[in-house]
Scaffold this active site. Structure first.
Site, PDB file in Angstrom:
ATOM      1  NE  ARG A 175      -3.788   0.230   2.264  1.00 47.38           N
ATOM      2  CZ  ARG A 175      -4.560   0.662   3.265  1.00 47.38           C
ATOM      3  NH1 ARG A 175      -4.589   0.010   4.419  1.00 47.38           N
ATOM      4  NH2 ARG A 175      -5.290   1.760   3.123  1.00 47.38           N
ATOM      5  CB  CYS A 233      -1.805   3.463   9.749  1.00 49.55           C
ATOM      6  SG  CYS A 233      -3.189   3.975  10.791  1.00 49.55           S
TER       7      CYS A 233
END
Length: 278
Positions: A175, A233
């Site tokens: 990601r 995050c």
């Protein structure tokens, strides 16, 4: 005080007259609600706290798990029996993310004695701890939030910190690189951020690595006590776990709560891809 506690140490403390208050914060991203699991069996005396409604505000431009309204958070903590002068131990189903979110919020809001059960509920049962279905009638607590006890980053702060210090991206590496993005509108990372997946802070059974190993890992990423460190995050949950791991390693760090879910919602914010810090 250490930020985490082992199951065996918790058993000893629960035998004391003035034992810690237990908060059950079981939650999974995209998973079923945690309340049914709590009702099926939890640590004796534990009170359930819902991450989505009590430890976060409604999703929106500020991210999927923005800070909760302080009055909502305060009410939830007092309902759970949190007192300013009583130790608190939080746990979840073993991943540690939700428990870390509760730990971070309470510490940020001024509670001085909060720890996470290392390994969560599985560690408790593995150590011989019993579970109960009895729901305690917790006396009302007196906790009043005093926000600001832990450092907090906004989007612009995170961008600046990535240039002058160390900004860690706690998501999975793919990601970070922008190869896949299952949730947010665009893949990639904040320019200048360093990939540091949260999963690498723990063993296969969900226990934190020893403090010296964590310190070595973070030092290799540039995150030491001499550097200004921040973490983000996807939505500010696994990043709280990273801040907790850094605390175990003796490295203070700021949390960007809005994280990638907030950052990527603004098309004017720059996005970097690939494996290089850029």
């Amino acid at each position: 005080m250490n930020a985490i506690i082992t199951a065996s140490d918790l058993m000893s403390e629960l035998a004391e007259d003035r034992h810690p208050l237990l908060l059950d914060v079981r939650w999974q991203l995209g998973g079923p609600p945690g309340r049914p699991a709590y009702e099926a069996g939890h640590l004796p005396g534990a009170v359930y706290v819902d991450l989505d409604t009590e430890l976060a505000g409604p999703p929106g431009k500020s991210g999927r798990h923005p800070l909760p309204d302080l009055s909502v958070f305060a009410t939830a903590m007092r309902r759970a029996g949190v007192h300013q002068d009583r130790r608190v131990v939080v746990y979840d189903g073993g991943q540690g993310w939700a428990a870390a979110r509760a730990w971070w919020l309470l510490r940020w809001a001024g509670h001085s004695s909060v720890r996470v059960l290392d390994g969560g509920l599985p560690a408790w049962t593995a150590a011989g701890g019993t579970l109960t279905t009895d729901v305690p009638d917790a006396p009302e607590g007196d906790f009043v939030p005093r926000p600001g006890e832990l450092p907090l980053l906004e989007a612009d702060d995170a961008a600046e910190l990535a240039r002058r210090g160390v900004l860690l991206d706690a998501r999975a590496a793919e990601r970070y690189r922008g190869e896949v993005e299952p949730i947010d509108p665009v893949g990639g990372h904040i320019p200048g951020a360093v990939s540091a997946p949260t999963a690498e802070n723990v063993t296969a059974d969900g226990h934190f690595l020893p403090a010296d190993q964590l310190a070595e890992r973070f030092a290799a990423l540039g995150a030491t006590g001499d550097a200004e460190v921040g973490v983000y995050c996807g939505s500010g949950v696994s990043a709280a776990h990273q801040v907790l791991a850094l605390a175990v390693a003796g490295v203070p760090a700021a949390l960007y709560v809005g994280s990638w879910s907030e950052w990527s919602s603004d098309a004017d914010r720059p996005v970097a891809t690939g494996s290089e810090r850029g």
